[in-house]
Design an enzyme around this catalytic site. Structure first.
Site, PDB file in Angstrom:
ATOM      1  NE  ARG A 152      -1.809   3.181 -11.699  1.00 30.30           N
ATOM      2  CZ  ARG A 152      -1.797   4.359 -11.165  1.00 30.30           C
ATOM      3  NH1 ARG A 152      -1.216   5.369 -11.783  1.00 30.30           N
ATOM      4  NH2 ARG A 152      -2.356   4.562  -9.991  1.00 30.30           N
ATOM      5  N   GLY A 207       0.759  -1.238   0.000  1.00 26.59           N
ATOM      6  CA  GLY A 207       0.000   0.000   0.000  1.00 26.59           C
ATOM      7  C   GLY A 207       0.790   1.287   0.000  1.00 26.59           C
ATOM      8  CB  CYS A 217     -12.134   3.613 -31.784  1.00 22.37           C
ATOM      9  SG  CYS A 217     -11.077   3.023 -33.081  1.00 22.37           S
ATOM     10  CD  GLU A 218     -13.111   2.476 -25.375  1.00 20.08           C
ATOM     11  OE1 GLU A 218     -13.642   3.144 -24.467  1.00 20.08           O
ATOM     12  OE2 GLU A 218     -13.059   1.259 -25.401  1.00 20.08           O
ATOM     13  N   GLY A 251       4.060  -3.453  -3.483  1.00 24.90           N
ATOM     14  CA  GLY A 251       4.149  -3.602  -4.935  1.00 24.90           C
ATOM     15  C   GLY A 251       4.610  -2.294  -5.546  1.00 24.90           C
ATOM     16  CE1 TYR A 292      -7.947   1.876 -10.708  1.00 19.18           C
ATOM     17  CE2 TYR A 292      -5.780   2.098 -11.702  1.00 19.18           C
ATOM     18  CZ  TYR A 292      -6.777   1.313 -11.164  1.00 19.18           C
ATOM     19  OH  TYR A 292      -6.594  -0.039 -11.086  1.00 19.18           O
TER      20      TYR A 292
HETATM   21  N1  LLP Z   1      -1.335  -7.030  -1.063  1.00 19.01           N
HETATM   22  C1  LLP Z   1      -2.624  -7.133  -1.455  1.00 19.01           C
HETATM   23  C2  LLP Z   1      -3.487  -8.115  -0.806  1.00 19.01           C
HETATM   24  C3  LLP Z   1      -3.109  -6.286  -2.464  1.00 19.01           C
HETATM   25  O1  LLP Z   1      -4.383  -6.385  -2.838  1.00 19.01           O
HETATM   26  C4  LLP Z   1      -2.250  -5.348  -3.084  1.00 19.01           C
HETATM   27  C5  LLP Z   1      -2.721  -4.489  -4.155  1.00 19.01           C
HETATM   28  C6  LLP Z   1      -0.900  -5.299  -2.647  1.00 19.01           C
HETATM   29  C7  LLP Z   1      -0.489  -6.151  -1.629  1.00 19.01           C
HETATM   30  C8  LLP Z   1       0.093  -4.356  -3.230  1.00 19.01           C
HETATM   31  O2  LLP Z   1      -0.257  -3.028  -2.991  1.00 19.01           O
HETATM   32  P1  LLP Z   1       0.738  -1.819  -3.371  1.00 19.01           P
HETATM   33  O3  LLP Z   1       1.926  -1.886  -2.467  1.00 19.01           O
HETATM   34  O4  LLP Z   1       1.124  -1.985  -4.781  1.00 19.01           O
HETATM   35  O5  LLP Z   1      -0.082  -0.617  -3.141  1.00 19.01           O
HETATM   36  N2  LLP Z   1      -4.215  -1.157 -10.189  1.00 19.01           N
HETATM   37  C9  LLP Z   1      -4.192  -0.166  -9.143  1.00 19.01           C
HETATM   38  C10 LLP Z   1      -3.662  -0.729  -7.839  1.00 19.01           C
HETATM   39  C11 LLP Z   1      -4.401  -1.954  -7.343  1.00 19.01           C
HETATM   40  C12 LLP Z   1      -3.831  -2.526  -6.079  1.00 19.01           C
HETATM   41  C13 LLP Z   1      -4.443  -3.825  -5.755  1.00 19.01           C
HETATM   42  N3  LLP Z   1      -3.902  -4.489  -4.602  1.00 19.01           N
HETATM   43  C14 LLP Z   1      -3.394   1.032  -9.628  1.00 19.01           C
HETATM   44  O6  LLP Z   1      -2.939   1.037 -10.772  1.00 19.01           O
HETATM   45  O7  LLP Z   1      -3.256   2.005  -8.902  1.00 19.01           O
END
Ligand code: LLP
Length: 426
Positions: free
Chosen positions: A324, A251, A354-355, A287, A328
């Site tokens: 993204r 997160g 085409c969007e 992540g 978002y």
């Molecule tokens: N652990 C779990 C259970 C998760 O659901 C996620 C992300 C992470 C770890 C990793 O989170 P991070 O450190 O990357 O924030 N596609 C979206 C983000 C979706 C995140 C989903 N879960 C974007 O492009 O912002």
């Protein structure tokens, strides 16, 4: 002599800089990368990946802990291999991600398996591989896992992912720890569910997990969640259900534009404080903070199209490559690879799809001509992994820059590959 380049040098990617008017990653001109590998191409910096992981390791030094990289952010084998060699664990959400981790040299005993919808087949694969822990999200999933483990004559290591009901103060699509979310088990139900898990013969209770959302910029909600988890761990211990590890999820946010996310150490300090003097292992699932600012999307301008109310720079990357902005309304910095001083204008940077939602950036001042290259920054996380073949567009190539070398870690798809699995009707 060219006019001096006055563009920013405070871009969020630490290994990006500008010399002699040319944008470089780890000193390698991005124009050379485009000439060698074509566009659109995702380009990652190994030094930036290593620095990001190093920050986590350093902040956790002296604490029994494991950093499990959230594979969903960027699952390229090249990226996974960099983290595997640094000793990372991995947070996966599918059997496919497990296969990638193993193919990249990651260790199964450092893998945690998250997600609300694990299939029995995925559970079987993960048990056979010998993963570290299943982060279980429902009573029904506990029952499935117990049954699959029984079939294999083994015991499945589990943590319950609890939903601490705190507001992470982030985009609603990526906040996961509130009551109304599909994720985790309600905090109020956690004790009862642990008792149930403890009674299932083919499970081994190992820990507790939570993840409240993504792109968090304030450490306070996570610290609040951590306090709730600690209290739960104490209640469980009092009932004779001791836990060996606490998984605090991912997160941590990054800077895309002018955000000021806490440094890893500052994000972790209040969490480490909550668990000071205790000996459970602390796990994390970052992540975005490991890969987001280690990568960019390199694209070429096909056309400049002046409009009545705005100008468009139509590039060869699109929403299928980087979803993204469309999904978002996310902001990614756009930088000219070689600027042309004196030609500055405001553009929407859009793709050929085409969007109307097919934009990468809107209202940016750029000094460019047709055929020029642009770098879309902070695209290392949730860029390539969320890409698609919409409009039968082959997906981008991926390259990792390592010092003065550049390695293709994913070749560009070819059109025949896109429909190789399809058949016309007889
Ligand atoms: N652990 C779990 C259970 C998760 O659901 C996620 C992300 C992470 C770890 C990793 O989170 P991070 O450190 O990357 O924030 N596609 C979206 C983000 C979706 C995140 C989903 N879960 C974007 O492009 O912002």
């Amino acid at each position: 002599m060219n006019a001096p380049d006055t563009r920013s040098t405070t871009w969020p990617i630490p290994t990006l800089d500008i010399r002699d008017g040319a944008l470089r990653l780890e000193g390698l001109p991005l124009a050379d990368i485009a000439a060698r590998f074509g566009t659109p191409t995702y380009v990652y910096s190994k030094a930036a990946l290593m620095a990001a992981f190093g920050a986590w390791q350093q902040a956790l030094a002296g604490r029994r802990s494991l950093v499990c990289y959230a594979v969903k952010a960027n699952s390229n084998l090249g990226i996974l291999s960099v983290f595997a060699r640094l000793g990372a664990g991995f947070d996966i959400v599918s059997g496919g991600e497990l296969a990638r981790v193993l193919a990249a040299g990651g260790r199964a005993d450092k893998v945690v398996f998250s997600g609300v919808g694990k299939t029995r087949a995925e559970m079987r694969l993960a048990l056979e591989a010998g993963i570290r822990c299943f982060n279980v999200e429902s009573a029904a999933e506990l029952a499935h896992l117990d049954a699959v483990a029984a079939e294999l004559g083994t015991r499945a290591p589990v943590a319950l992912r609890v939903n601490p009901d705190v507001d992470p103060k982030t985009h609603p699509y990526i906040s996961t720890g509130l009551k109304g979310n599909k994720f985790g088990v309600a905090f109020a139900d956690a004790l009862a569910l642990y008792r149930r898990a403890a009674a299932l013969p083919n499970l081994r209770i190992s820990g507790v997990a939570c993840h409240i959302g993504s792109q968090l910029l304030d450490p306070a909600p996570m610290a609040e969640a951590a306090g709730k988890l600690r209290d739960l761990v104490d209640s469980l211990a009092a009932e004779g259900i001791p836990l060996a590890h606490i998984d605090l999820g991912g997160g941590l946010g990054i800077r895309y534009r002018d955000e000021t996310p806490p440094a890893v150490a500052d994000y972790l300090a209040p969490l480490l404080e909550v668990f000071a003097g205790r000996d459970e292992e602390l796990c994390f699932e970052p992540g975005r903070s490991l890969v987001g600012n280690a990568g960019l999307l390199l694209t070429r301008i096909e056309y400049l199209k002046p409009g009545e109310t705005k100008n468009f720079a139509i590039v060869d990357a699109a929403m299928n490559d980087l979803a993204r902005p469309a999904l978002y309304d996310a902001w990614h910095e756009v930088v000219e690879v070689c600027a042309r001083p004196g030609t500055e204008r405001e553009y929407d940077v859009v793709g050929p799809i085409c969007e109307s939602g097919d934009f990468l950036a809107r209202g940016r001042r750029l000094a460019v001509a047709e055929g020029d290259l642009l770098a879309i920054l902070s695209a290392g996380a949730y860029g390539m992994t969320m890409s698609s073949n919409y409009n039968t567009r082959p997906r981008a190539a991926e390259v990792i820059v390592d010092g003065d070398g550049a390695h293709v870690v994913r070749a560009r798809e070819t059109v025949p590959e896109l429909f190789a699995l399809e058949r016309t009707l007889p």
